[in-house]
Design a protein around this motif. Structure first.
Motif, PDB file in Angstrom:
ATOM      1  N   ILE A   1       1.381   0.756 -14.732  1.00  0.00           N
ATOM      2  CA  ILE A   1       1.008   1.454 -13.499  1.00  0.00           C
ATOM      3  C   ILE A   1       2.230   2.208 -13.001  1.00  0.00           C
ATOM      4  CG2 ILE A   1       0.248   1.180 -11.097  1.00  0.00           C
ATOM      5  CD1 ILE A   1      -1.146  -1.434 -12.056  1.00  0.00           C
ATOM      6  N   ASP A   2       2.085   3.492 -12.807  1.00  0.00           N
ATOM      7  CA  ASP A   2       3.202   4.329 -12.383  1.00  0.00           C
ATOM      8  C   ASP A   2       3.029   4.720 -10.922  1.00  0.00           C
ATOM      9  OD1 ASP A   2       5.439   5.902 -12.327  1.00  0.00           O
ATOM     10  OD2 ASP A   2       4.645   7.482 -13.636  1.00  0.00           O
ATOM     11  N   ILE A   3       4.017   4.370 -10.100  1.00  0.00           N
ATOM     12  CA  ILE A   3       4.022   4.807  -8.703  1.00  0.00           C
ATOM     13  C   ILE A   3       4.890   6.057  -8.655  1.00  0.00           C
ATOM     14  CG2 ILE A   3       4.325   4.083  -6.312  1.00  0.00           C
ATOM     15  CD1 ILE A   3       4.657   1.196  -7.414  1.00  0.00           C
ATOM     16  N   THR A   4       4.274   7.198  -8.546  1.00  0.00           N
ATOM     17  CA  THR A   4       4.979   8.471  -8.676  1.00  0.00           C
ATOM     18  C   THR A   4       5.703   8.834  -7.383  1.00  0.00           C
ATOM     19  OG1 THR A   4       3.085   9.752  -7.889  1.00  0.00           O
ATOM     20  CG2 THR A   4       3.174   9.262 -10.267  1.00  0.00           C
ATOM     21  N   PRO A   5       6.646   9.769  -7.448  1.00  0.00           N
ATOM     22  CA  PRO A   5       7.291  10.228  -6.223  1.00  0.00           C
ATOM     23  C   PRO A   5       6.293  10.726  -5.182  1.00  0.00           C
ATOM     24  CG  PRO A   5       8.564  10.926  -8.116  1.00  0.00           C
ATOM     25  CD  PRO A   5       7.298  10.327  -8.653  1.00  0.00           C
ATOM     26  N   GLU A   6       5.232  11.380  -5.626  1.00  0.00           N
ATOM     27  CA  GLU A   6       4.222  11.870  -4.686  1.00  0.00           C
ATOM     28  C   GLU A   6       3.511  10.715  -3.987  1.00  0.00           C
ATOM     29  OE1 GLU A   6       5.495  14.772  -7.478  1.00  0.00           O
ATOM     30  OE2 GLU A   6       4.545  12.826  -7.902  1.00  0.00           O
ATOM     31  N   MET A   7       3.283   9.626  -4.712  1.00  0.00           N
ATOM     32  CA  MET A   7       2.669   8.446  -4.094  1.00  0.00           C
ATOM     33  C   MET A   7       3.615   7.812  -3.083  1.00  0.00           C
ATOM     34  SD  MET A   7       0.927   6.935  -7.571  1.00  0.00           S
ATOM     35  CE  MET A   7       0.380   5.360  -6.910  1.00  0.00           C
ATOM     36  N   PHE A   8       4.896   7.743  -3.411  1.00  0.00           N
ATOM     37  CA  PHE A   8       5.858   7.199  -2.450  1.00  0.00           C
ATOM     38  C   PHE A   8       5.936   8.072  -1.199  1.00  0.00           C
ATOM     39  CE2 PHE A   8       7.739   4.697  -6.028  1.00  0.00           C
ATOM     40  CZ  PHE A   8       7.637   3.451  -5.421  1.00  0.00           C
ATOM     41  N   ALA A   9       5.816   9.366  -1.363  1.00  0.00           N
ATOM     42  CA  ALA A   9       5.797  10.247  -0.190  1.00  0.00           C
ATOM     43  C   ALA A   9       4.599   9.934   0.697  1.00  0.00           C
ATOM     44  CB  ALA A   9       5.784  11.708  -0.635  1.00  0.00           C
ATOM     45  N   GLU A  10       3.461   9.646   0.079  1.00  0.00           N
ATOM     46  CA  GLU A  10       2.266   9.320   0.854  1.00  0.00           C
ATOM     47  C   GLU A  10       2.392   7.962   1.540  1.00  0.00           C
ATOM     48  OE1 GLU A  10      -2.595   9.120   0.161  1.00  0.00           O
ATOM     49  OE2 GLU A  10      -1.307  10.250  -1.224  1.00  0.00           O
ATOM     50  N   LEU A  11       3.139   7.042   0.919  1.00  0.00           N
ATOM     51  CA  LEU A  11       3.318   5.705   1.477  1.00  0.00           C
ATOM     52  C   LEU A  11       4.418   5.643   2.541  1.00  0.00           C
ATOM     53  CD1 LEU A  11       3.090   3.611  -1.810  1.00  0.00           C
ATOM     54  CD2 LEU A  11       1.492   3.460   0.119  1.00  0.00           C
ATOM     55  N   ALA A  12       5.071   6.751   2.797  1.00  0.00           N
ATOM     56  CA  ALA A  12       6.247   6.747   3.661  1.00  0.00           C
ATOM     57  C   ALA A  12       5.944   6.359   5.101  1.00  0.00           C
ATOM     58  CB  ALA A  12       6.929   8.115   3.623  1.00  0.00           C
TER      59      ALA A  12
END
Length: 301
Positions: A144-155
């Protein structure tokens, strides 16, 4: 205690008796050795800690023991790797009550969640306790890859504060900064990329071979973070053959064998992990012994 998210945080091993029973005394002794060596935090129940081979009460007992051994000397981070979001939330709340200082959260085990499901899992676990969370991204091992875009959404989740980046691609650190700015504290999570990770903005490392070679790991990190790259490269080149052991399916067996050969614990793992045999055992022992025989003198860095 407040977690200072920087420096060397061992992914600590869990010690077992020959009968594969958790050896709490040996685990405590190993953690105390690491703290006295100068590590900056402890990560309990990670991959190297054999989280998924432990029963729930064993996990809680190990976290409790780590908190007691640390006695406020370094923060204790509890790994959260469960098969459902509900179990992960329950465990997060339990270890908060036991005195853990933070969490290292993995995606739910076994099922390969998509991006929406993965982010929902992290949001739920983040909200299940008041502890700060390091998000563990390891698509190589867990799929499972948590992408930079996903981390931006989780911010917008305030307790998601750090990322252990173990994608085996150092470019990810730069992509994370470009996507999220300084929102997250960045840690490297791959032993044989530690120098590259420090150069690219990681302020900490969750390390495996530190269980066997604590002084050398700490010196390498110190040299790297001081920008003393020529000295760091020399030490890194000596260390690299054993650091590669952190990136194999059998990393737990390899790291525990290394720590046993260095006098820092037992190599016993819990099945299905078995002791190494034959050519494989001889080859891995040869790499470790070569490092022991040629280890450089540790200097004040």
């Amino acid at each position: 205690m407040t977690v200072e998210w920087q420096g060397v945080f061992p992914a600590a091993t869990t010690q077992f008796t020959p009968a594969e029973v958790v050896d709490m005394d040996a685990t405590r002794a190993h953690l105390d050795m690491l703290i006295r060596a100068g590590v900056h935090g402890l990560v309990m129940l990670g991959t190297v800690g054999e989280n998924c081979s432990l029963e729930a009460e064993e996990k809680r007992a190990i976290v409790k023991a780590a908190v007691e051994v640390s006695a406020g000397r370094v923060p204790v981070i509890a790994g959260v790797a469960e098969t459902s979001t509900a179990l992960a939330c329950r465990f997060a709340a339990d270890v908060e009550a036991l005195g853990a200082d933070g969490l290292m959260v993995l995606p739910a085990m076994v099922y390969k969640s998509d991006a929406r499901e993965t982010m929902a899992h992290y949001r739920a676990v983040a909200q299940a306790s008041g502890l700060p969370v390091m998000c563990y991204n390891n698509p190589v091992t867990y799929g499972i890859d948590i992408t930079p875009e996903m981390f931006a959404e989780l911010a917008d989740e305030p307790t998601l504060v750090a990322i252990k980046e173990s994608s085996d691609d150092p470019r990810r650190l730069t992509d994370l900064v470009n996507a999220c700015g300084d929102r997250y504290v960045l840690f490297g999570g791959v032993d044989d990329l530690v120098l590259e990770s420090a150069m690219l903005g990681a302020v900490g490392t969750v390390a495996g071979l530190v269980n066997a070679f604590p002084e050398e790991t700490l010196q390498l990190w110190s040299l790297a973070t001081q920008g003393r790259y020529a000295e760091a490269r020399e030490l890194y080149r000596w260390f690299m053959p054993v650091l590669h052991l952190d990136c194999d399916t059998k990393l737990v067996q390899y790291i525990k064998l290394a720590q046993a050969m260095c006098g820092h614990g037992s190599e016993t793992c819990r099945a299905p992990r078995l002791a190494l045999e034959g050519e494989e055992r001889a080859r891995i022992m040869g790499l470790i012994q070569q490092a022991i025989d040629t280890r450089p003198g540790v200097k004040a860095a």
